[in-house]
Design an enzyme around this catalytic site. Sequence first.
Site, short mmCIF file in Angstrom:
data_model
loop_
_atom_site.label_atom_id
_atom_site.label_comp_id
_atom_site.label_asym_id
_atom_site.label_seq_id
_atom_site.Cartn_x
_atom_site.Cartn_y
_atom_site.Cartn_z
N ASP A 53 0.82 -1.22 0.00
CA ASP A 53 0.00 0.00 0.00
C ASP A 53 0.85 1.27 0.00
O ASP A 53 0.50 2.26 -0.62
CB ASP A 53 -0.94 0.01 1.22
N THR A 166 -10.03 2.81 6.43
CA THR A 166 -9.48 1.53 6.92
C THR A 166 -8.00 1.64 7.28
O THR A 166 -7.37 0.64 7.61
CB THR A 166 -9.65 0.43 5.85
N TYR A 170 -8.84 3.97 11.16
CA TYR A 170 -9.38 2.77 11.82
C TYR A 170 -8.61 2.49 13.12
O TYR A 170 -9.20 2.10 14.13
CB TYR A 170 -9.27 1.59 10.85
N ALA A 190 -6.30 11.19 20.50
CA ALA A 190 -6.14 11.39 21.95
C ALA A 190 -6.76 12.70 22.43
O ALA A 190 -6.07 13.57 22.96
CB ALA A 190 -4.65 11.33 22.33
#
Length: 269
Positions: A53, A166, A170, A190
């Site tokens: 990827d 994704t 994710y 966070a």
Amino acid sequence: MSNQTRVINIVTNDRPISKETSRILKQKLEKNGFLIADTFDPKAELIICIGGDGSFLRTLHEYKFPDIPIVGVNTGHLGFFQELSPYQLDEFIFRYEKGDYIIQELHPVEALICTRNSCIEIMGINEITIKGAKSRTIHLNISLDDSFLEKFSGDGVLVSTPTGSTAYNYSLGGSIVDPRLDLLQITPIAPINTVAYRSFTSSLIVPRESMIKIHPEYTFENSIVVVTDGMEHKHNEIVEINLKMSEIKIKLLRLKNYDFWNKVKEKFL
């Protein structure tokens, strides 16, 4: 168009398995009458990216999001973008020549980063992340179109496309989004939610027409890092970042039996 004039770009990373796959693929394509460009040809009919990827994303960035269909051969780990495995080369050529494929159109997210002196435009296929340099907590005023949304406090925020839902999104607890939907997702990193600071703790889904405006508090102008698809951009005196869905289309070639949710199951469950 005769097969002799059909030009294909093959882009590969440096791993031995990728180079070997590239060599075999080139032979097979040439045997079928295709011409493999020595250097990247912007007029080619197809880009075949061999790697994982990361290679796929780097190829699109490096060649400035070309208006040519792109297909990936996975020699990496996850291979979410990559449609083919190295053992499928013959099947792919057979199906490609028959026109037995679909083109999935993806829209990147684009950001205009404005400093006190100039504005710089960047794009992300998966996401654009705004976070504190050196892991500092930052405070960001976030507006959606012309409505003030929140004063965010925390590590940062990520704006992802459905394709990027994704990826890092994710990992942060954001939603997986079907790529047939046109939308952006704003996911906190966070977030701090206390009596002193109030930040959204879940991701927000907004329509494709939305303009997301981010103003760092002035004391944080020099401690912001903008990351697009894993590539860092550091600019001083950032006063505003505007994000929206790009009009550019990435044409991703998929074989006709491609099913997004099958791929999600296969890669994540």
